[in-house]
Design a protein around this motif. Sequence first.
Motif, PDB file in Angstrom:
ATOM      1  N   PHE A  96       0.864  -1.188   0.000  1.00 48.55           N
ATOM      2  CA  PHE A  96       0.000   0.000   0.000  1.00 48.55           C
ATOM      3  C   PHE A  96       0.900   1.237   0.000  1.00 48.55           C
ATOM      4  CE2 PHE A  96      -2.891  -3.215   1.091  1.00 48.55           C
ATOM      5  CZ  PHE A  96      -4.185  -2.756   0.907  1.00 48.55           C
ATOM      6  N   PRO A  97       1.363   1.667  -1.182  1.00 47.87           N
ATOM      7  CA  PRO A  97       2.305   2.787  -1.238  1.00 47.87           C
ATOM      8  C   PRO A  97       1.620   4.142  -1.473  1.00 47.87           C
ATOM      9  CG  PRO A  97       2.198   1.747  -3.388  1.00 47.87           C
ATOM     10  CD  PRO A  97       1.214   1.013  -2.500  1.00 47.87           C
ATOM     11  N   LEU A  98       2.166   5.171  -0.852  1.00 49.73           N
ATOM     12  CA  LEU A  98       1.865   6.537  -1.240  1.00 49.73           C
ATOM     13  C   LEU A  98       2.848   6.942  -2.334  1.00 49.73           C
ATOM     14  CD1 LEU A  98       1.363   8.223   2.258  1.00 49.73           C
ATOM     15  CD2 LEU A  98      -0.337   7.078   0.819  1.00 49.73           C
ATOM     16  N   ARG A  99       2.558   8.039  -2.997  1.00 51.16           N
ATOM     17  CA  ARG A  99       3.453   8.462  -4.080  1.00 51.16           C
ATOM     18  C   ARG A  99       4.869   8.732  -3.576  1.00 51.16           C
ATOM     19  NH1 ARG A  99      -0.365  13.006  -6.677  1.00 51.16           N
ATOM     20  NH2 ARG A  99      -0.708  13.294  -4.443  1.00 51.16           N
ATOM     21  N   GLU A 100       4.973   9.254  -2.347  1.00 50.96           N
ATOM     22  CA  GLU A 100       6.300   9.564  -1.811  1.00 50.96           C
ATOM     23  C   GLU A 100       7.144   8.321  -1.559  1.00 50.96           C
ATOM     24  OE1 GLU A 100       5.686   9.888   2.958  1.00 50.96           O
ATOM     25  OE2 GLU A 100       4.801  11.485   1.762  1.00 50.96           O
ATOM     26  N   HIS A 101       6.483   7.167  -1.453  1.00 49.90           N
ATOM     27  CA  HIS A 101       7.218   5.921  -1.215  1.00 49.90           C
ATOM     28  C   HIS A 101       7.883   5.390  -2.485  1.00 49.90           C
ATOM     29  CE1 HIS A 101       4.161   5.342   2.236  1.00 49.90           C
ATOM     30  NE2 HIS A 101       5.296   5.784   2.733  1.00 49.90           N
ATOM     31  N   LEU A 102       7.453   5.859  -3.638  1.00 52.80           N
ATOM     32  CA  LEU A 102       7.899   5.293  -4.911  1.00 52.80           C
ATOM     33  C   LEU A 102       9.129   6.041  -5.402  1.00 52.80           C
ATOM     34  CD1 LEU A 102       4.358   4.954  -6.501  1.00 52.80           C
ATOM     35  CD2 LEU A 102       5.675   3.189  -5.309  1.00 52.80           C
ATOM     36  N   THR A 103      10.289   5.480  -5.168  1.00 51.29           N
ATOM     37  CA  THR A 103      11.541   6.127  -5.546  1.00 51.29           C
ATOM     38  C   THR A 103      12.046   5.692  -6.913  1.00 51.29           C
ATOM     39  OG1 THR A 103      12.776   4.391  -4.394  1.00 51.29           O
ATOM     40  CG2 THR A 103      12.230   6.355  -3.127  1.00 51.29           C
ATOM     41  N   ASN A 104      11.435   4.671  -7.480  1.00 53.19           N
ATOM     42  CA  ASN A 104      11.832   4.148  -8.785  1.00 53.19           C
ATOM     43  C   ASN A 104      10.972   4.793  -9.872  1.00 53.19           C
ATOM     44  OD1 ASN A 104      11.230   2.046 -11.039  1.00 53.19           O
ATOM     45  ND2 ASN A 104      13.189   1.380 -10.166  1.00 53.19           N
ATOM     46  N   PHE A 105      11.603   5.229 -10.972  1.00 52.12           N
ATOM     47  CA  PHE A 105      10.859   5.909 -12.036  1.00 52.12           C
ATOM     48  C   PHE A 105       9.766   5.030 -12.625  1.00 52.12           C
ATOM     49  CE2 PHE A 105      10.288   6.438 -16.636  1.00 52.12           C
ATOM     50  CZ  PHE A 105       9.682   7.690 -16.658  1.00 52.12           C
ATOM     51  N   VAL A 106      10.093   3.756 -12.883  1.00 50.97           N
ATOM     52  CA  VAL A 106       9.110   2.852 -13.476  1.00 50.97           C
ATOM     53  C   VAL A 106       7.931   2.666 -12.522  1.00 50.97           C
ATOM     54  CG1 VAL A 106       8.696   0.509 -14.309  1.00 50.97           C
ATOM     55  CG2 VAL A 106      10.836   1.670 -14.883  1.00 50.97           C
ATOM     56  N   ALA A 107       8.200   2.517 -11.223  1.00 48.55           N
ATOM     57  CA  ALA A 107       7.121   2.368 -10.250  1.00 48.55           C
ATOM     58  C   ALA A 107       6.233   3.604 -10.225  1.00 48.55           C
ATOM     59  CB  ALA A 107       7.701   2.103  -8.867  1.00 48.55           C
ATOM     60  N   ARG A 108       6.844   4.788 -10.255  1.00 46.55           N
ATOM     61  CA  ARG A 108       6.044   6.025 -10.256  1.00 46.55           C
ATOM     62  C   ARG A 108       5.182   6.121 -11.506  1.00 46.55           C
ATOM     63  NH1 ARG A 108      10.982   8.373  -8.622  1.00 46.55           N
ATOM     64  NH2 ARG A 108      11.223   9.332 -10.691  1.00 46.55           N
ATOM     65  N   ARG A 109       5.734   5.719 -12.640  1.00 47.10           N
ATOM     66  CA  ARG A 109       4.980   5.789 -13.902  1.00 47.10           C
ATOM     67  C   ARG A 109       3.822   4.794 -13.889  1.00 47.10           C
ATOM     68  NH1 ARG A 109       2.213   7.975 -17.312  1.00 47.10           N
ATOM     69  NH2 ARG A 109       2.450   7.495 -19.525  1.00 47.10           N
ATOM     70  N   CYS A 110       4.061   3.572 -13.412  1.00 42.07           N
ATOM     71  CA  CYS A 110       2.991   2.575 -13.350  1.00 42.07           C
ATOM     72  C   CYS A 110       1.900   3.011 -12.377  1.00 42.07           C
ATOM     73  CB  CYS A 110       3.566   1.220 -12.936  1.00 42.07           C
ATOM     74  SG  CYS A 110       4.638   0.463 -14.183  1.00 42.07           S
ATOM     75  N   HIS A 111       2.293   3.586 -11.257  1.00 41.54           N
ATOM     76  CA  HIS A 111       1.319   4.088 -10.282  1.00 41.54           C
ATOM     77  C   HIS A 111       0.443   5.167 -10.916  1.00 41.54           C
ATOM     78  CE1 HIS A 111      -0.017   6.281  -6.602  1.00 41.54           C
ATOM     79  NE2 HIS A 111      -0.070   5.061  -6.110  1.00 41.54           N
ATOM     80  N   HIS A 142       4.437  -3.078  -5.760  1.00 38.55           N
ATOM     81  CA  HIS A 142       4.043  -4.413  -6.198  1.00 38.55           C
ATOM     82  C   HIS A 142       5.145  -5.451  -5.995  1.00 38.55           C
ATOM     83  CE1 HIS A 142       1.691  -7.350  -8.367  1.00 38.55           C
ATOM     84  NE2 HIS A 142       2.680  -7.577  -9.193  1.00 38.55           N
ATOM     85  N   TYR A 143       6.380  -5.014  -5.932  1.00 37.16           N
ATOM     86  CA  TYR A 143       7.499  -5.933  -5.695  1.00 37.16           C
ATOM     87  C   TYR A 143       7.965  -5.870  -4.246  1.00 37.16           C
ATOM     88  CZ  TYR A 143       7.569  -6.391 -10.742  1.00 37.16           C
ATOM     89  OH  TYR A 143       7.207  -6.639 -12.036  1.00 37.16           O
ATOM     90  N   LEU A 144       7.081  -5.333  -3.375  1.00 35.88           N
ATOM     91  CA  LEU A 144       7.354  -5.203  -1.942  1.00 35.88           C
ATOM     92  C   LEU A 144       8.625  -4.399  -1.695  1.00 35.88           C
ATOM     93  CD1 LEU A 144       6.362  -8.752  -0.683  1.00 35.88           C
ATOM     94  CD2 LEU A 144       4.953  -6.693  -0.839  1.00 35.88           C
ATOM     95  N   ARG A 145       8.851  -3.402  -2.537  1.00 36.51           N
ATOM     96  CA  ARG A 145       9.956  -2.476  -2.359  1.00 36.51           C
ATOM     97  C   ARG A 145       9.381  -1.110  -1.980  1.00 36.51           C
ATOM     98  NH1 ARG A 145      12.483  -3.854  -8.197  1.00 36.51           N
ATOM     99  NH2 ARG A 145      10.579  -2.734  -8.674  1.00 36.51           N
ATOM    100  N   PRO A 146      10.098  -0.260  -1.252  1.00 40.45           N
ATOM    101  CA  PRO A 146      11.476  -0.427  -0.785  1.00 40.45           C
ATOM    102  C   PRO A 146      11.584  -1.016   0.622  1.00 40.45           C
ATOM    103  CG  PRO A 146      10.782   1.815  -0.394  1.00 40.45           C
ATOM    104  CD  PRO A 146       9.602   1.098  -1.000  1.00 40.45           C
ATOM    105  N   LYS A 147      10.587  -1.740   1.085  1.00 39.31           N
ATOM    106  CA  LYS A 147      10.627  -2.330   2.419  1.00 39.31           C
ATOM    107  C   LYS A 147      11.831  -3.263   2.565  1.00 39.31           C
ATOM    108  CE  LYS A 147       7.045  -0.823   4.775  1.00 39.31           C
ATOM    109  NZ  LYS A 147       7.138  -0.290   6.135  1.00 39.31           N
ATOM    110  N   THR A 148      12.423  -3.268   3.757  1.00 42.27           N
ATOM    111  CA  THR A 148      13.591  -4.110   3.997  1.00 42.27           C
ATOM    112  C   THR A 148      13.305  -5.225   5.001  1.00 42.27           C
ATOM    113  OG1 THR A 148      14.345  -2.608   5.750  1.00 42.27           O
ATOM    114  CG2 THR A 148      15.187  -2.212   3.519  1.00 42.27           C
ATOM    115  N   ASP A 149      12.067  -5.297   5.525  1.00 48.37           N
ATOM    116  CA  ASP A 149      11.742  -6.295   6.545  1.00 48.37           C
ATOM    117  C   ASP A 149      10.859  -7.410   6.010  1.00 48.37           C
ATOM    118  OD1 ASP A 149       9.537  -4.753   6.135  1.00 48.37           O
ATOM    119  OD2 ASP A 149       9.085  -4.384   8.236  1.00 48.37           O
TER     120      ASP A 149
END
Length: 305
Positions: free
Chosen positions: A233-248, A281-288
Amino acid sequence: MSVRDLPALREDVFPTAAELREIAARDGIDAATTFIYRSILQSPRHAPFIRRIEELCRQGHSAAWDPDVDLVVVPGGFYRENPSSGADGRLVREEAEKLGCRTDLIPLVSTGGLQENATIICDWLSTHRDRRVILASLSKGGSDIKVALARPHARRAFAHVVGWINLCGIVDGSPMAEWLFSRSLFATLIRVYYRLLGQDLKFMHDMRYGPGSPLDFELRVPAHLRMISVEGFPLREHLTNFVARRCHQVLAPFGPNDCGLVLADVCALPGFIYPLWGADHYLRPKTDVRALITAILLYLAEDLH
Protein backbone atom coordinates in the motif's frame (compact mmCIF):
# COMPACT_ATOMS: atom_id res chain seq x y z
CA MET A 1 -4.89 15.16 4.41
CA SER A 2 -4.46 13.35 7.74
CA VAL A 3 -6.06 10.03 8.60
CA ARG A 4 -8.42 11.71 11.08
CA ASP A 5 -9.90 13.80 8.25
CA LEU A 6 -10.94 10.75 6.23
CA PRO A 7 -14.53 9.44 6.19
CA ALA A 8 -15.64 7.26 9.08
CA LEU A 9 -15.50 3.54 8.38
CA ARG A 10 -18.57 1.31 8.45
CA GLU A 11 -17.87 -1.81 10.45
CA ASP A 12 -17.27 -4.90 8.31
CA VAL A 13 -17.85 -2.92 5.10
CA PHE A 14 -14.86 -2.09 2.92
CA PRO A 15 -14.88 0.93 0.61
CA THR A 16 -15.97 0.14 -2.92
CA ALA A 17 -13.87 0.88 -5.97
CA ALA A 18 -16.23 3.75 -6.83
CA GLU A 19 -15.94 5.22 -3.32
CA LEU A 20 -12.16 5.06 -3.47
CA ARG A 21 -12.09 6.74 -6.87
CA GLU A 22 -14.36 9.46 -5.48
CA ILE A 23 -12.03 10.04 -2.51
CA ALA A 24 -9.04 10.07 -4.87
CA ALA A 25 -10.71 12.61 -7.18
CA ARG A 26 -11.67 14.85 -4.26
CA ASP A 27 -8.74 14.52 -1.86
CA GLY A 28 -5.96 12.82 -3.83
CA ILE A 29 -4.91 9.23 -4.38
CA ASP A 30 -2.75 9.20 -1.25
CA ALA A 31 -5.83 9.93 0.87
CA ALA A 32 -7.74 7.10 -0.81
CA THR A 33 -4.80 4.72 -0.28
CA THR A 34 -4.66 5.68 3.41
CA PHE A 35 -8.39 5.10 3.75
CA ILE A 36 -8.38 1.58 2.32
CA TYR A 37 -5.25 0.70 4.30
CA ARG A 38 -6.90 1.87 7.52
CA SER A 39 -10.09 -0.02 6.70
CA ILE A 40 -8.14 -3.30 6.56
CA LEU A 41 -6.28 -2.53 9.80
CA GLN A 42 -9.62 -1.92 11.57
CA SER A 43 -11.45 -4.86 10.01
CA PRO A 44 -12.82 -7.31 12.63
CA ARG A 45 -11.72 -10.13 10.31
CA HIS A 46 -8.18 -8.99 9.54
CA ALA A 47 -7.14 -6.99 12.63
CA PRO A 48 -6.53 -9.99 14.96
CA PHE A 49 -4.52 -11.71 12.24
CA ILE A 50 -2.42 -8.59 11.62
CA ARG A 51 -1.73 -8.20 15.35
CA ARG A 52 -0.63 -11.84 15.59
CA ILE A 53 1.72 -11.48 12.62
CA GLU A 54 3.26 -8.37 14.18
CA GLU A 55 3.74 -10.26 17.45
CA LEU A 56 5.49 -13.07 15.60
CA CYS A 57 7.71 -10.55 13.80
CA ARG A 58 8.89 -9.31 17.21
CA GLN A 59 9.10 -12.67 18.96
CA GLY A 60 10.60 -14.87 16.26
CA HIS A 61 10.32 -18.66 16.44
CA SER A 62 7.39 -19.90 18.51
CA ALA A 63 6.26 -23.11 16.82
CA ALA A 64 7.98 -26.24 15.55
CA TRP A 65 7.63 -26.88 11.83
CA ASP A 66 5.64 -29.95 10.88
CA PRO A 67 8.04 -32.18 8.89
CA ASP A 68 5.07 -33.45 6.87
CA VAL A 69 4.40 -30.01 5.33
CA ASP A 70 6.37 -28.58 2.38
CA LEU A 71 6.41 -25.06 0.99
CA VAL A 72 6.05 -24.97 -2.79
CA VAL A 73 6.57 -21.80 -4.85
CA VAL A 74 4.31 -20.87 -7.76
CA PRO A 75 6.56 -18.33 -9.51
CA GLY A 76 5.64 -15.11 -11.27
CA GLY A 77 6.17 -14.04 -14.84
CA PHE A 78 9.75 -13.92 -16.20
CA TYR A 79 10.99 -15.75 -13.11
CA ARG A 80 13.59 -17.57 -15.19
CA GLU A 81 14.70 -14.56 -17.23
CA ASN A 82 14.69 -12.07 -14.34
CA PRO A 83 15.20 -13.85 -11.01
CA SER A 84 16.43 -10.60 -9.41
CA SER A 85 12.79 -9.42 -9.41
CA GLY A 86 12.06 -12.00 -6.72
CA ALA A 87 9.49 -13.74 -8.92
CA ASP A 88 11.28 -17.07 -8.44
CA GLY A 89 10.40 -17.06 -4.73
CA ARG A 90 13.99 -17.59 -3.64
CA LEU A 91 13.57 -15.33 -0.59
CA VAL A 92 10.47 -17.22 0.55
CA ARG A 93 12.22 -20.57 0.14
CA GLU A 94 15.25 -19.38 2.10
CA GLU A 95 13.13 -18.28 5.05
CA ALA A 96 11.14 -21.52 5.01
CA GLU A 97 14.29 -23.62 4.93
CA LYS A 98 15.62 -21.76 7.99
CA LEU A 99 12.59 -23.13 9.85
CA GLY A 100 13.40 -26.67 8.74
CA CYS A 101 10.79 -26.75 5.98
CA ARG A 102 11.43 -28.58 2.72
CA THR A 103 10.77 -26.41 -0.33
CA ASP A 104 10.16 -26.90 -4.02
CA LEU A 105 9.06 -24.94 -7.08
CA ILE A 106 6.39 -25.79 -9.66
CA PRO A 107 8.17 -25.37 -13.03
CA LEU A 108 5.69 -23.08 -14.76
CA VAL A 109 6.38 -21.71 -18.21
CA SER A 110 7.99 -18.36 -17.41
CA THR A 111 5.96 -16.56 -20.08
CA GLY A 112 3.12 -19.10 -20.19
CA GLY A 113 -0.56 -18.32 -20.53
CA LEU A 114 -3.03 -18.88 -17.72
CA GLN A 115 -4.48 -22.13 -19.06
CA GLU A 116 -1.07 -23.62 -19.82
CA ASN A 117 0.27 -22.85 -16.36
CA ALA A 118 -2.95 -23.93 -14.62
CA THR A 119 -2.55 -27.34 -16.24
CA ILE A 120 1.04 -27.56 -15.00
CA ILE A 121 -0.06 -26.66 -11.44
CA CYS A 122 -2.83 -29.27 -11.33
CA ASP A 123 -0.61 -31.96 -12.86
CA TRP A 124 2.24 -31.20 -10.45
CA LEU A 125 0.00 -31.26 -7.38
CA SER A 126 -1.66 -34.48 -8.55
CA THR A 127 1.69 -36.23 -8.78
CA HIS A 128 3.05 -34.89 -5.47
CA ARG A 129 0.43 -36.10 -3.02
CA ASP A 130 2.60 -37.79 -0.40
CA ARG A 131 2.96 -34.64 1.75
CA ARG A 132 0.86 -31.65 2.69
CA VAL A 133 1.67 -28.44 0.81
CA ILE A 134 1.65 -24.69 1.42
CA LEU A 135 1.74 -22.79 -1.86
CA ALA A 136 3.52 -19.44 -2.09
CA SER A 137 2.65 -17.52 -5.26
CA LEU A 138 4.16 -14.32 -6.57
CA SER A 139 2.38 -11.76 -8.74
CA LYS A 140 1.09 -13.59 -11.86
CA GLY A 141 1.47 -16.88 -10.01
CA GLY A 142 -1.67 -15.89 -8.11
CA SER A 143 -3.58 -15.71 -11.40
CA ASP A 144 -2.29 -19.12 -12.43
CA ILE A 145 -3.53 -20.63 -9.14
CA LYS A 146 -6.93 -18.94 -9.52
CA VAL A 147 -7.39 -20.55 -12.94
CA ALA A 148 -6.12 -23.89 -11.64
CA LEU A 149 -8.69 -23.78 -8.80
CA ALA A 150 -11.44 -23.34 -11.40
CA ARG A 151 -10.51 -26.58 -13.20
CA PRO A 152 -13.05 -29.45 -13.00
CA HIS A 153 -10.68 -31.70 -11.04
CA ALA A 154 -9.24 -28.97 -8.82
CA ARG A 155 -10.80 -30.40 -5.66
CA ARG A 156 -8.73 -33.56 -5.95
CA ALA A 157 -5.55 -31.77 -7.09
CA PHE A 158 -5.70 -29.30 -4.16
CA ALA A 159 -6.91 -31.79 -1.53
CA HIS A 160 -3.51 -31.86 0.21
CA VAL A 161 -2.85 -28.10 -0.14
CA VAL A 162 -3.38 -26.64 3.34
CA GLY A 163 -2.21 -23.05 2.80
CA TRP A 164 -1.67 -20.39 0.17
CA ILE A 165 0.59 -17.36 0.72
CA ASN A 166 -0.44 -14.93 -2.01
CA LEU A 167 2.32 -12.35 -2.44
CA CYS A 168 1.03 -9.38 -4.47
CA GLY A 169 -1.05 -11.79 -6.54
CA ILE A 170 -2.82 -10.29 -9.53
CA VAL A 171 -5.83 -12.56 -9.23
CA ASP A 172 -8.26 -10.26 -11.08
CA GLY A 173 -5.95 -9.02 -13.81
CA SER A 174 -4.39 -5.59 -14.15
CA PRO A 175 -5.16 -2.48 -16.21
CA MET A 176 -1.42 -2.40 -16.88
CA ALA A 177 -1.94 -5.25 -19.36
CA GLU A 178 -4.13 -3.10 -21.63
CA TRP A 179 -1.79 -0.14 -21.25
CA LEU A 180 1.25 -2.26 -22.12
CA PHE A 181 -0.15 -2.83 -25.65
CA SER A 182 -1.31 0.77 -26.07
CA ARG A 183 0.25 3.49 -28.23
CA SER A 184 1.76 5.22 -25.20
CA LEU A 185 5.39 6.12 -25.88
CA PHE A 186 6.55 4.57 -22.61
CA ALA A 187 4.58 1.37 -23.27
CA THR A 188 6.07 1.19 -26.76
CA LEU A 189 9.57 1.54 -25.33
CA ILE A 190 8.89 -1.28 -22.87
CA ARG A 191 7.69 -3.57 -25.69
CA VAL A 192 10.77 -2.75 -27.73
CA TYR A 193 13.00 -3.41 -24.72
CA TYR A 194 11.52 -6.88 -24.17
CA ARG A 195 11.67 -7.63 -27.89
CA LEU A 196 15.38 -6.82 -27.93
CA LEU A 197 15.83 -9.20 -24.99
CA GLY A 198 13.98 -11.88 -26.94
CA GLN A 199 11.24 -12.11 -24.31
CA ASP A 200 7.62 -12.67 -25.30
CA LEU A 201 4.90 -10.49 -23.77
CA LYS A 202 1.95 -12.32 -25.34
CA PHE A 203 0.99 -13.90 -22.01
CA MET A 204 0.11 -10.41 -20.74
CA HIS A 205 -3.05 -10.52 -22.87
CA ASP A 206 -4.35 -13.08 -20.35
CA MET A 207 -3.90 -10.50 -17.60
CA ARG A 208 -6.45 -8.06 -19.00
CA TYR A 209 -8.74 -6.36 -16.50
CA GLY A 210 -12.49 -5.89 -16.27
CA PRO A 211 -15.68 -7.52 -17.58
CA GLY A 212 -15.12 -10.28 -20.11
CA SER A 213 -11.42 -10.65 -19.30
CA PRO A 214 -9.87 -14.11 -18.77
CA LEU A 215 -9.80 -13.52 -14.98
CA ASP A 216 -13.33 -12.13 -14.72
CA PHE A 217 -14.72 -14.87 -12.46
CA GLU A 218 -14.94 -15.49 -8.73
CA LEU A 219 -11.95 -16.92 -6.91
CA ARG A 220 -13.13 -20.07 -5.14
CA VAL A 221 -10.79 -21.34 -2.43
CA PRO A 222 -11.53 -24.73 -0.79
CA ALA A 223 -12.68 -24.47 2.83
CA HIS A 224 -9.71 -26.50 4.09
CA LEU A 225 -7.15 -24.16 2.51
CA ARG A 226 -5.94 -21.15 4.52
CA MET A 227 -5.25 -18.17 2.22
CA ILE A 228 -3.04 -15.27 3.32
CA SER A 229 -2.44 -12.30 1.02
CA VAL A 230 0.38 -9.79 1.41
CA GLU A 231 -0.19 -6.59 -0.54
CA GLY A 232 1.72 -3.31 -0.75
CA PHE A 233 0.00 0.00 0.00
CA PRO A 234 2.30 2.79 -1.24
CA LEU A 235 1.86 6.54 -1.24
CA ARG A 236 3.45 8.46 -4.08
CA GLU A 237 6.30 9.56 -1.81
CA HIS A 238 7.22 5.92 -1.22
CA LEU A 239 7.90 5.29 -4.91
CA THR A 240 11.54 6.13 -5.55
CA ASN A 241 11.83 4.15 -8.78
CA PHE A 242 10.86 5.91 -12.04
CA VAL A 243 9.11 2.85 -13.48
CA ALA A 244 7.12 2.37 -10.25
CA ARG A 245 6.04 6.03 -10.26
CA ARG A 246 4.98 5.79 -13.90
CA CYS A 247 2.99 2.57 -13.35
CA HIS A 248 1.32 4.09 -10.28
CA GLN A 249 0.31 7.08 -12.40
CA VAL A 250 -1.08 4.86 -15.17
CA LEU A 251 -3.28 3.02 -12.66
CA ALA A 252 -4.34 6.15 -10.77
CA PRO A 253 -7.68 6.50 -12.67
CA PHE A 254 -8.66 3.12 -11.17
CA GLY A 255 -7.94 4.36 -7.65
CA PRO A 256 -5.35 3.25 -5.08
CA ASN A 257 -2.88 0.75 -6.51
CA ASP A 258 0.49 -0.88 -5.85
CA CYS A 259 1.83 -0.10 -9.36
CA GLY A 260 0.55 -3.46 -10.61
CA LEU A 261 -2.91 -4.19 -9.22
CA VAL A 262 -5.95 -2.21 -8.09
CA LEU A 263 -6.14 -2.25 -4.29
CA ALA A 264 -9.95 -2.16 -4.21
CA ASP A 265 -9.83 -5.74 -5.52
CA VAL A 266 -7.71 -6.82 -2.55
CA CYS A 267 -10.55 -6.35 -0.07
CA ALA A 268 -12.65 -8.97 -1.87
CA LEU A 269 -10.04 -11.70 -1.45
CA PRO A 270 -10.92 -14.65 0.79
CA GLY A 271 -8.80 -15.45 3.82
CA PHE A 272 -6.60 -12.93 5.60
CA ILE A 273 -4.87 -9.81 4.29
CA TYR A 274 -1.64 -8.29 5.58
CA PRO A 275 -1.32 -4.74 4.18
CA LEU A 276 2.31 -3.64 3.91
CA TRP A 277 2.47 0.12 4.22
CA GLY A 278 4.83 1.91 1.82
CA ALA A 279 5.61 -1.10 -0.40
CA ASP A 280 4.99 -1.36 -4.13
CA HIS A 281 4.04 -4.41 -6.20
CA TYR A 282 7.50 -5.93 -5.69
CA LEU A 283 7.35 -5.20 -1.94
CA ARG A 284 9.96 -2.48 -2.36
CA PRO A 285 11.48 -0.43 -0.79
CA LYS A 286 10.63 -2.33 2.42
CA THR A 287 13.59 -4.11 4.00
CA ASP A 288 11.74 -6.30 6.54
CA VAL A 289 10.05 -8.66 4.11
CA ARG A 290 12.08 -11.62 5.37
CA ALA A 291 10.82 -11.13 8.93
CA LEU A 292 7.26 -10.86 7.61
CA ILE A 293 7.54 -14.07 5.58
CA THR A 294 8.96 -15.91 8.59
CA ALA A 295 6.10 -14.64 10.77
CA ILE A 296 3.49 -15.81 8.25
CA LEU A 297 5.10 -19.24 8.07
CA LEU A 298 5.10 -19.45 11.88
CA TYR A 299 1.44 -18.42 11.90
CA LEU A 300 0.61 -21.24 9.51
CA ALA A 301 2.66 -23.64 11.63
CA GLU A 302 0.56 -22.67 14.64
CA ASP A 303 -2.61 -23.01 12.61
CA LEU A 304 -1.66 -26.50 11.41
CA HIS A 305 -0.88 -27.62 14.97
